[in-house]
Design an enzyme around this catalytic site. Sequence first.
Site, PDB file in Angstrom:
ATOM      1  N   LYS A 117      -5.811   4.326   4.213  1.00  0.00           N
ATOM      2  CA  LYS A 117      -5.549   4.629   2.745  1.00  0.00           C
ATOM      3  C   LYS A 117      -4.965   6.026   2.440  1.00  0.00           C
ATOM      4  O   LYS A 117      -5.105   6.964   3.229  1.00  0.00           O
ATOM      5  CB  LYS A 117      -6.960   4.440   2.112  1.00  0.00           C
ATOM      6  CG  LYS A 117      -6.868   4.319   0.529  1.00  0.00           C
ATOM      7  CD  LYS A 117      -6.424   3.085   0.021  1.00  0.00           C
ATOM      8  CE  LYS A 117      -7.625   2.030  -0.424  1.00  0.00           C
ATOM      9  NZ  LYS A 117      -7.199   0.781  -0.722  1.00  0.00           N
TER      10      LYS A 117
HETATM   11  N1  GLU Z   1      -5.103  -1.581  -2.100  1.00  0.00           N
HETATM   12  C1  GLU Z   1      -5.397  -2.899  -1.817  1.00  0.00           C
HETATM   13  C2  GLU Z   1      -6.830  -2.866  -1.233  1.00  0.00           C
HETATM   14  O1  GLU Z   1      -7.587  -2.202  -1.451  1.00  0.00           O
HETATM   15  C3  GLU Z   1      -4.153  -3.718  -1.042  1.00  0.00           C
HETATM   16  C4  GLU Z   1      -4.102  -3.180   0.595  1.00  0.00           C
HETATM   17  C5  GLU Z   1      -2.948  -3.461   1.089  1.00  0.00           C
HETATM   18  O2  GLU Z   1      -2.458  -4.536   0.619  1.00  0.00           O
HETATM   19  O3  GLU Z   1      -2.620  -3.126   2.230  1.00  0.00           O
HETATM   20  O4  GLU Z   1      -7.076  -4.012  -0.252  1.00  0.00           O
END
Ligand code: GLU
Length: 411
Positions: free
Chosen positions: A102
């Site tokens: 993240k």
């Molecule tokens: N931000 C989204 C999540 O927390 C998507 C992450 C992604 O598609 O890699 O799942």
Amino acid sequence: MTAWKNAQQQLFNVADQLGLSGSMKAFLAEPEAVHVFTVPLSMDDGSTQVLTGIRAQHSFARGPAKGGIRFHPGVTIDEVKALSMWMTWKCAVVNIPYGGAKGGLIIDYKALSPHEKERATRAYARRLLPYIGPDFDIPAPDVNTGGREMAWICDEYSHYVGHPEPAVITGKPVEFGGSVGRIDATGRGVALTVQRYYEIRNEPLERKRVVIQGFGNVGQWAARVLSKMGAIIIAISDSKGGVHAEEGLNVEAAIEHKEQTGRVSGFAGSEISNEELLELECDILAPCALDGAIHGKNARKVKASVIAEGANGPTTTEADEILQSRKVTVLPDVLANAGGVTVSYFEWVQNRQRLAWSVHDVHQKLRDVMRASTDDVCRVADDKGVNWRIAAYLLAVERVAAAVRMTRSDI
Ligand code: GLU
């Protein structure tokens, strides 16, 4: 309790039951890498702000790290670490070949001008470039980021490697190598999980009363798809407040109102605060905003019988225990909101194969993944007599630990 302590506690809650060794527990309890960097941003007024950018890579055990990027003033290193760990479990629950990551930039992004937004995103991307790649770590949208930001980051990366590289990032606009069905995927996944849950229980979803906290991309699409499935959306909110109408809100009109005014308040129905919204009488509560929304102090006041976590980490471990004792079923984030990363995976596969699937194919495949994963989690919950979060963690942590053991006999 911070998001990070919460995330670690959730792991520790299943570690003994899985018989994890001390070293495995220690290994999984920290990100494999955390990058923290300064991001200088020139403002329109000629001044320069030096921001903090973060990318946490929790795990590479099952494949390249994967996870979104959020631009928010409340971002902290600990929060990003927690979110990266949640991504690892999420990818494992839906069984896609990724680890977890993240990213975050500490900034009031919404307050920037359009030019400042582009400069901020590109400046963050330039500091991020050495740590990402289509085979290493693939970012995506998260809070306050979307297709436009993904296109800028992809553009920076493509210049860096000297050729277009769409597979370095997902959630791109369809015109720019994105996948159809990605924008709606997280909210649609929430709805599909809820739908499957009621099917398993042999109960109709039709006319169930739904409350949605957070009316960004996830909340809007969850509302849209759930109402198409026959549920009634009785209340919605965003960071500025909420509206409630017992007879049901017109979701399309609410989305239009939000687009035009930037808020849900002022739309039909009576005005309520976010706190009141969480405590409304309803069947399904879908927290789709930030982490920590349901905590030790308000969990007792939640009246929903089902909580569908569209956000990451909306329920603290303390709240989880209270909800369990009150027989509230929590459809956990690592399952309920996994539709987004699932279609991100489809986007990455299409990019690598230079293919473009139809929306019908994307929807069908997403539906298959969400239903199968919901069934898997339900099976573990029934077999072991545990709640759905513990079941999802038992499934996910075991998958990740098994992958680690394949290459690390010392762990
Ligand atoms: N931000 C989204 C999540 O927390 C998507 C992450 C992604 O598609 O890699 O799942």
